[in-house]
Design a protein around this motif. Structure first.
Motif, short mmCIF file in Angstrom:
data_model
loop_
_atom_site.label_atom_id
_atom_site.label_comp_id
_atom_site.label_asym_id
_atom_site.label_seq_id
_atom_site.Cartn_x
_atom_site.Cartn_y
_atom_site.Cartn_z
N VAL A 33 0.87 -1.18 0.00
CA VAL A 33 0.00 0.00 0.00
C VAL A 33 0.91 1.23 0.00
O VAL A 33 1.80 1.34 0.83
N VAL A 34 0.68 2.12 -0.93
CA VAL A 34 1.46 3.34 -1.02
C VAL A 34 0.80 4.40 -0.13
O VAL A 34 -0.41 4.61 -0.21
N VAL A 35 1.60 5.05 0.72
CA VAL A 35 1.10 6.14 1.56
C VAL A 35 1.59 7.44 0.94
O VAL A 35 2.79 7.63 0.76
N VAL A 36 0.65 8.32 0.63
CA VAL A 36 0.96 9.58 -0.04
C VAL A 36 0.50 10.75 0.82
O VAL A 36 -0.71 10.93 1.03
N PRO A 37 1.44 11.55 1.35
CA PRO A 37 1.04 12.77 2.07
C PRO A 37 0.39 13.74 1.08
O PRO A 37 0.88 13.92 -0.03
N GLN A 38 -0.74 14.31 1.50
CA GLN A 38 -1.51 15.20 0.63
C GLN A 38 -1.93 16.44 1.41
O GLN A 38 -2.06 16.39 2.62
N VAL A 44 -10.51 16.52 6.70
CA VAL A 44 -10.19 15.19 6.18
C VAL A 44 -8.80 14.80 6.65
O VAL A 44 -7.82 15.47 6.36
N SER A 45 -8.74 13.69 7.41
CA SER A 45 -7.46 13.19 7.89
C SER A 45 -6.79 12.31 6.85
O SER A 45 -5.57 12.29 6.74
N GLY A 46 -7.59 11.53 6.13
CA GLY A 46 -7.01 10.63 5.16
C GLY A 46 -8.06 9.92 4.35
O GLY A 46 -9.26 10.13 4.54
N MET A 47 -7.60 9.07 3.44
CA MET A 47 -8.52 8.29 2.61
C MET A 47 -7.78 7.06 2.11
O MET A 47 -6.55 7.03 2.02
N LEU A 48 -8.56 6.05 1.81
CA LEU A 48 -8.04 4.83 1.21
C LEU A 48 -8.65 4.71 -0.18
O LEU A 48 -9.87 4.73 -0.34
N LEU A 49 -7.80 4.60 -1.17
CA LEU A 49 -8.22 4.47 -2.56
C LEU A 49 -7.84 3.07 -3.02
O LEU A 49 -6.67 2.68 -2.90
N VAL A 56 -3.86 2.86 -2.27
CA VAL A 56 -3.13 4.06 -1.90
C VAL A 56 -3.84 4.68 -0.70
O VAL A 56 -5.06 4.80 -0.70
N ILE A 57 -3.05 5.05 0.30
CA ILE A 57 -3.58 5.80 1.43
C ILE A 57 -3.10 7.24 1.27
O ILE A 57 -1.89 7.49 1.16
N GLY A 58 -4.05 8.15 1.23
CA GLY A 58 -3.72 9.57 1.25
C GLY A 58 -3.85 10.04 2.69
O GLY A 58 -4.84 9.73 3.35
N VAL A 59 -2.85 10.75 3.18
CA VAL A 59 -2.88 11.24 4.56
C VAL A 59 -2.64 12.74 4.55
O VAL A 59 -1.79 13.24 3.80
N THR A 71 -4.13 7.80 11.46
CA THR A 71 -4.90 7.78 10.22
C THR A 71 -4.44 6.64 9.31
O THR A 71 -5.29 5.94 8.74
N VAL A 72 -3.14 6.44 9.18
CA VAL A 72 -2.66 5.33 8.35
C VAL A 72 -3.16 4.00 8.92
O VAL A 72 -3.65 3.15 8.18
N ALA A 73 -3.08 3.84 10.25
CA ALA A 73 -3.58 2.61 10.88
C ALA A 73 -5.09 2.46 10.64
O ALA A 73 -5.58 1.35 10.37
N HIS A 74 -5.82 3.54 10.73
CA HIS A 74 -7.27 3.55 10.51
C HIS A 74 -7.58 3.11 9.07
O HIS A 74 -8.48 2.30 8.83
N GLU A 75 -6.83 3.62 8.12
CA GLU A 75 -7.06 3.25 6.72
C GLU A 75 -6.68 1.79 6.46
O GLU A 75 -7.32 1.11 5.65
#
Length: 172
Positions: A33-38, A44-49, A56-59, A71-75
């Motif tokens: 899973v790629v984590v991308v800071p946005q 909005v804390s983050g999202m999982l695509l 991809v996790i956007g954080v 947030t990463v753990a949540h996603e």
């Protein structure tokens, strides 16, 4: 034991993680899973695509590092436990958002994802062992020391200790 706890424990066992702090970014990497800071909206804390078998996790990079870890753990919880919600685009992309609504934990999936994140970042066995190894005079001291050890916020650690029945409530 709740499904979220079982799933978090299984993920830790899968990668033989037995010490704190747990690195959710490394777990994401190991799960491909790629984590991308946005720069995301403040609420909005983050999202999982998820699309075509890739994730991809956007954080939200504007939030604190501790919040981003949670947030990463949540996603990751959404990845392991939930199918995702459809995002209306010209594709079949599915997205889970972590925002102010999910933070209030009124939706079953969000409650479960928050529980998973807490169990992943502060595993019960490690928390209980740490409590017994920590010298403290007040609940505030215990919370502060454990929050540092597990790299979570003091609020998150307070809730974790309450949910594990170790403390009865926040210190006054």
């Amino acid at each position: 034991m709740a499904r979220a706890d079982v799933s978090a424990r299984a993920l830790l066992a899968e990668f033989e993680i037995t010490t704190a702090p747990v690195d959710p970014y490394e777990l994401a990497r190991r799960l491909d899973v790629v984590v991308v800071p946005q720069d995301l909206d403040d609420d909005v804390s983050g999202m999982l695509l998820r699309r075509d078998g890739r994730c991809v996790i956007g954080v939200n990079r504007r939030q604190s590092p501790l919040r981003c870890r949670f947030t990463v753990a949540h996603e990751l919880a959404h990845l392991r436990l939930h199918r995702g919600r459809p995002l209306i685009l010209d594709t079949d992309t599915r997205v889970n958002y972590r925002n102010t609504v999910s933070s209030m934990a009124t939706d079953r999936e969000e409650i479960e994802a928050n529980r998973f994140a807490a169990a992943l970042l502060a595993p019960e066995a490690l928390v209980r062992a740490a409590v017994h190894q920590t010298r403290f005079r007040t609940v505030d001291e215990l919370v502060s020391q454990l929050a540092g050890k597990f790299e979570v916020s003091e609020i998150a650690m307070t809730y974790r200790l309450m949910n594990l029945g170790i403390i009865s409530g926040p210190a006054q």
